[in-house]
Design an enzyme around this catalytic site. Structure first.
Site, PDB file in Angstrom:
ATOM      1  N   GLY A 298      81.567  51.557 108.784  1.00  0.00           N
ATOM      2  CA  GLY A 298      81.688  50.633 109.815  1.00  0.00           C
ATOM      3  C   GLY A 298      80.601  50.036 110.343  1.00  0.00           C
ATOM      4  O   GLY A 298      79.472  50.503 110.818  1.00  0.00           O
ATOM      5  N   GLY A 302      81.489  48.237 116.969  1.00  0.00           N
ATOM      6  CA  GLY A 302      81.273  48.870 118.171  1.00  0.00           C
ATOM      7  C   GLY A 302      81.487  48.072 119.263  1.00  0.00           C
ATOM      8  O   GLY A 302      81.015  46.904 119.282  1.00  0.00           O
ATOM      9  N   SER A 303      82.040  48.615 120.385  1.00  0.00           N
ATOM     10  CA  SER A 303      82.271  47.907 121.637  1.00  0.00           C
ATOM     11  C   SER A 303      80.821  47.632 122.227  1.00  0.00           C
ATOM     12  O   SER A 303      80.856  46.522 123.010  1.00  0.00           O
ATOM     13  CB  SER A 303      82.645  48.951 122.653  1.00  0.00           C
ATOM     14  OG  SER A 303      82.098  49.992 123.059  1.00  0.00           O
ATOM     15  N   CYS A 305      78.049  46.531 120.137  1.00  0.00           N
ATOM     16  CA  CYS A 305      77.476  45.739 119.244  1.00  0.00           C
ATOM     17  C   CYS A 305      77.356  44.444 119.304  1.00  0.00           C
ATOM     18  O   CYS A 305      78.371  43.529 119.480  1.00  0.00           O
ATOM     19  CB  CYS A 305      78.284  46.071 117.984  1.00  0.00           C
ATOM     20  SG  CYS A 305      78.219  47.725 117.379  1.00  0.00           S
ATOM     21  N   GLY A 341      83.235  52.990 115.151  1.00  0.00           N
ATOM     22  CA  GLY A 341      82.964  51.917 115.869  1.00  0.00           C
ATOM     23  C   GLY A 341      84.267  51.007 116.051  1.00  0.00           C
ATOM     24  O   GLY A 341      85.130  50.915 115.349  1.00  0.00           O
ATOM     25  N   GLY A 363      81.981  56.013 120.752  1.00  0.00           N
ATOM     26  CA  GLY A 363      80.992  55.967 121.692  1.00  0.00           C
ATOM     27  C   GLY A 363      81.283  55.914 123.006  1.00  0.00           C
ATOM     28  O   GLY A 363      81.395  56.725 124.014  1.00  0.00           O
ATOM     29  N   MET A 390      72.694  51.110 120.763  1.00  0.00           N
ATOM     30  CA  MET A 390      71.294  51.853 120.430  1.00  0.00           C
ATOM     31  C   MET A 390      70.411  50.692 119.819  1.00  0.00           C
ATOM     32  O   MET A 390      69.256  50.782 119.812  1.00  0.00           O
ATOM     33  CB  MET A 390      71.530  52.829 119.297  1.00  0.00           C
ATOM     34  CG  MET A 390      72.301  54.025 119.855  1.00  0.00           C
ATOM     35  SD  MET A 390      71.701  54.663 121.625  1.00  0.00           S
ATOM     36  CE  MET A 390      70.154  55.374 121.161  1.00  0.00           C
ATOM     37  N   ARG A 404      66.660  51.865 113.772  1.00  0.00           N
ATOM     38  CA  ARG A 404      67.938  51.962 113.538  1.00  0.00           C
ATOM     39  C   ARG A 404      68.605  50.527 113.044  1.00  0.00           C
ATOM     40  O   ARG A 404      69.141  50.364 112.183  1.00  0.00           O
ATOM     41  CB  ARG A 404      69.035  52.278 114.524  1.00  0.00           C
ATOM     42  CG  ARG A 404      70.163  52.511 114.121  1.00  0.00           C
ATOM     43  CD  ARG A 404      71.321  53.075 115.125  1.00  0.00           C
ATOM     44  NE  ARG A 404      72.563  52.454 115.063  1.00  0.00           N
ATOM     45  CZ  ARG A 404      73.471  52.911 114.185  1.00  0.00           C
ATOM     46  NH1 ARG A 404      73.258  54.103 113.591  1.00  0.00           N
ATOM     47  NH2 ARG A 404      74.702  52.399 114.219  1.00  0.00           N
TER      48      ARG A 404
HETATM   49  P1  XMP Z   1      82.187  52.301 120.062  1.00  0.00           P
HETATM   50  O1  XMP Z   1      83.164  51.022 119.987  1.00  0.00           O
HETATM   51  O2  XMP Z   1      82.995  53.390 120.157  1.00  0.00           O
HETATM   52  O3  XMP Z   1      81.244  52.262 118.911  1.00  0.00           O
HETATM   53  O4  XMP Z   1      81.402  52.171 121.335  1.00  0.00           O
HETATM   54  C1  XMP Z   1      80.093  53.180 118.854  1.00  0.00           C
HETATM   55  C2  XMP Z   1      79.326  52.942 117.451  1.00  0.00           C
HETATM   56  O5  XMP Z   1      78.526  51.695 117.710  1.00  0.00           O
HETATM   57  C3  XMP Z   1      77.474  51.724 116.841  1.00  0.00           C
HETATM   58  N1  XMP Z   1      76.466  51.365 117.543  1.00  0.00           N
HETATM   59  C4  XMP Z   1      75.899  49.849 117.647  1.00  0.00           C
HETATM   60  N2  XMP Z   1      76.154  48.975 116.664  1.00  0.00           N
HETATM   61  N3  XMP Z   1      74.591  47.773 117.827  1.00  0.00           N
HETATM   62  C5  XMP Z   1      75.294  47.684 116.897  1.00  0.00           C
HETATM   63  O6  XMP Z   1      75.744  46.947 116.200  1.00  0.00           O
HETATM   64  C6  XMP Z   1      74.252  48.687 118.843  1.00  0.00           C
HETATM   65  O7  XMP Z   1      73.554  48.591 119.623  1.00  0.00           O
HETATM   66  C7  XMP Z   1      74.864  49.998 118.640  1.00  0.00           C
HETATM   67  N4  XMP Z   1      74.847  50.943 119.306  1.00  0.00           N
HETATM   68  C8  XMP Z   1      75.765  51.901 118.691  1.00  0.00           C
HETATM   69  C9  XMP Z   1      77.262  53.021 116.181  1.00  0.00           C
HETATM   70  O8  XMP Z   1      77.698  53.223 115.100  1.00  0.00           O
HETATM   71  C10 XMP Z   1      78.283  53.804 117.283  1.00  0.00           C
HETATM   72  O9  XMP Z   1      78.806  55.079 116.693  1.00  0.00           O
END
Ligand code: XMP
Length: 483
Positions: A298, A302-303, A305, A341, A363, A390, A404
């Protein structure tokens, strides 16, 4: 091929909201569904929920809480290697059948020093050893709480120690601890050398959390994230963790592959790689990386992202899971897929499982729990917890995660910062998610997750259909929209 053909050949990158599970013939009641699933080739969880390696989601407290409920947390890496190792050690020390890295003292240790050790390690009893770890006594808080601080451990310790051996069973240990009204049972060998420690607390906890996932030594399972380029950190964590996750936004990259080959060679933990989003990436992981134990899939869903907004690149989690699952199937592999995500509810997880995923990583959902490290804030009379990506400016200020999303030279942010509603304890969320997932499996008629892969059928939903399948034409409490 002309440029126009790119539209014709374009894949449909479907996401959770685009599909619905079709109800099928069923012979089971939802509570009969079994939600055990693999998080890595050699690791089965009792429920398929994993927390994201993010510094507002997973530190030791979350990892301990999840492992106790049969799930798993992945420790974040936005800290020094020492801090991450420390978090992993805390998880492993939280409970064990036999504690192996026992902290011992000598008869010459002063009471004052002992009090310092008690505070430092947050433990209240130590085996006393001399001459190459030979047991000569045991000293606990009760022996020293009123003692003169200049006395030595040898003056205050109990010399007649009740002990066990490697052969002592859990029940025997419990009996001994109860009969002698003691809390700690040193495990010794034939030369009285200390080999471990069993404690009443750990034995009681084992009964409290019957669904916990544990390693061979009865310690809670623990996973941790590393940059694929940080071999030293991976090696340092290897002593404590069961699974190492290479943690980059776009793993299908030559440098990541080369670096991960070294990690795979040097660590004994299972290595899950990611994130990836396409069949080709999964195929390359399976064929070029010997010993890979899982695929985290994925990109951009992510929420928090903003990757796909900034770059227009991404692979929605549902699409990515189906792509990777086909590669795993085509290569006759048993590597599990972790859908990561964009997951908001058990239904999202059910459709991810329907297209071949084994577990879901979340997350947002876990960030709202009391066990997450994010700050709790009150906004307009409601509680929220801080949650940020992140790749957000806030996370990137702590230099450890810059790689990352980019090499430090690429100065864009790929994540946002905000708050999620406070949801209470993780155990409550997990029972809600487990109940929801079992209900979905009941509709499909799938008793197990592998049966979900086989039996679950999907239908596409139109935008208007999506409105209809959510509550509608009713004024809901807390909403000011007219029906
Ligand atoms: P949820 O939707 O559960 O997603 O909040 C968590 C996942 O999002 C990814 N992740 C990111 N992806 N920018 C991104 O594009 C970010 O800053 C970021 N931080 C986390 C990661 O795979 C996580 O498990």
């Amino acid at each position: 091929m002309g440029f126009r053909d790119k539209f014709k050949d374009a894949d449909k990158a479907l996401t959770f909201n685009d599909v619905i599970l079709l109800p099928g013939w069923t012979t089971l009641e939802p509570n009969e569904a079994i939600v055990q699933s693999k998080a890595a080739r050699g690791l089965t969880l009792n429920a398929p929920f994993i927390s994201s390696p993010m510094d507002t989601v997973t530190e030791s407290e979350m990892a301990i809480a999840l492992a106790r409920q049969g799930c798993m947390g992945v420790l974040h890496r936005n800290c020094s290697a020492e801090e991450e190792v420390d978090m992993a050690r805390t998880v492993k020390r939280a409970e064990a059948v036999i504690i192996r890295d026992v902290v011992t003292v000598n008869p010459g240790t002063t009471v004052d020093e002992l009090l310092g050790l008690m505070e430092e390690h947050r433990i209240h009893g130590f085996p006393v050893v001399e001459n190459g770890n030979k047991l000569v006594g045991i000293v606990t808080w009760r022996d020293v709480r009123l003692a003169d601080s200049n006395l030595k451990v040898g003056d205050v310790m109990t010399k007649e120690v009740v002990t066990g051996t490697e052969e002592t069973s859990l029940d025997e240990a419990k009996k001994l601890l109860h009969e002698h009204r003691i809390e700690k049972l040193p495990i010794i060998d034939e030369n009285r050398r200390v080999k471990g420690l069993m404690t009443m607390r750990d034995i009681t906890l084992k009964g409290t959390y019957p669904d916990a996932v544990r390693d061979e030594e009865g310690r809670l399972v623990c996973a941790a994230a590393v940059s694929p380029f940080d071999l030293d950190r991976a090696k340092a964590l290897d002593e404590y963790v069961d699974v190492i996750f290479t943690d980059v936004a776009h793993f299908h990259n030559k440098n990541c592959f080369e670096a991960t080959k070294k990690i795979l060679k040097e660590v004994s933990a299972e290595v899950v790689v990611g994130n990836i989003g396409t069949y080709q990436a999964a195929e390359d992981c399976l064929t070029k990386l010997d010993g890979v134990a899982g695929l985290r899939v994925g990109i951009g869903s992510g929420s928090i992202c903003s990757t796909s907004v900034v770059t227009r690149a991404g692979a929605p989690t549902l699409y990515a899971a189906s792509q990777a699952a086909d590669a795993v199937k085509d290569y006759g592999s048993d590597v599990p897929i972790i859908a990561d995500g964009g997951i908001r509810n058990p239904g999202d997880i059910a459709v991810a499982l329907a297209v071949g995923a084994s577990c879901a990583m979340m997350g947002n959902v876990f960030a709202g729990c009391s066990e997450s490290p994010g700050r709790l804030v009150a906004l307009e009379g409601r509680y929220y917890k801080e949650y940020y990506g992140m790749g957000s400016p806030k996370a990137r200020k702590r230099r450890f995660v810059q790689d990352r999303y980019s090499q430090p030279s690429k100065a864009i942010s790929e994540g946002v910062e905000g708050w999620v509603p406070y949801r209470g304890q993780v155990s409550d969320i997990l029972s809600e998610f487990e109940g929801g997932l079992k209900a979905a499996m009941g509709y499909v008629g799938a008793r197990t997750i592998p049966e979900m892969w086989e039996k679950a059928k999907l239908a596409l939903v139109t935008e208007r259909g999506a409105q209809e399948i959510a509550p509608h034409d009713i004024l809901l409490p807390g909403s000011n929209r007219n029906p």
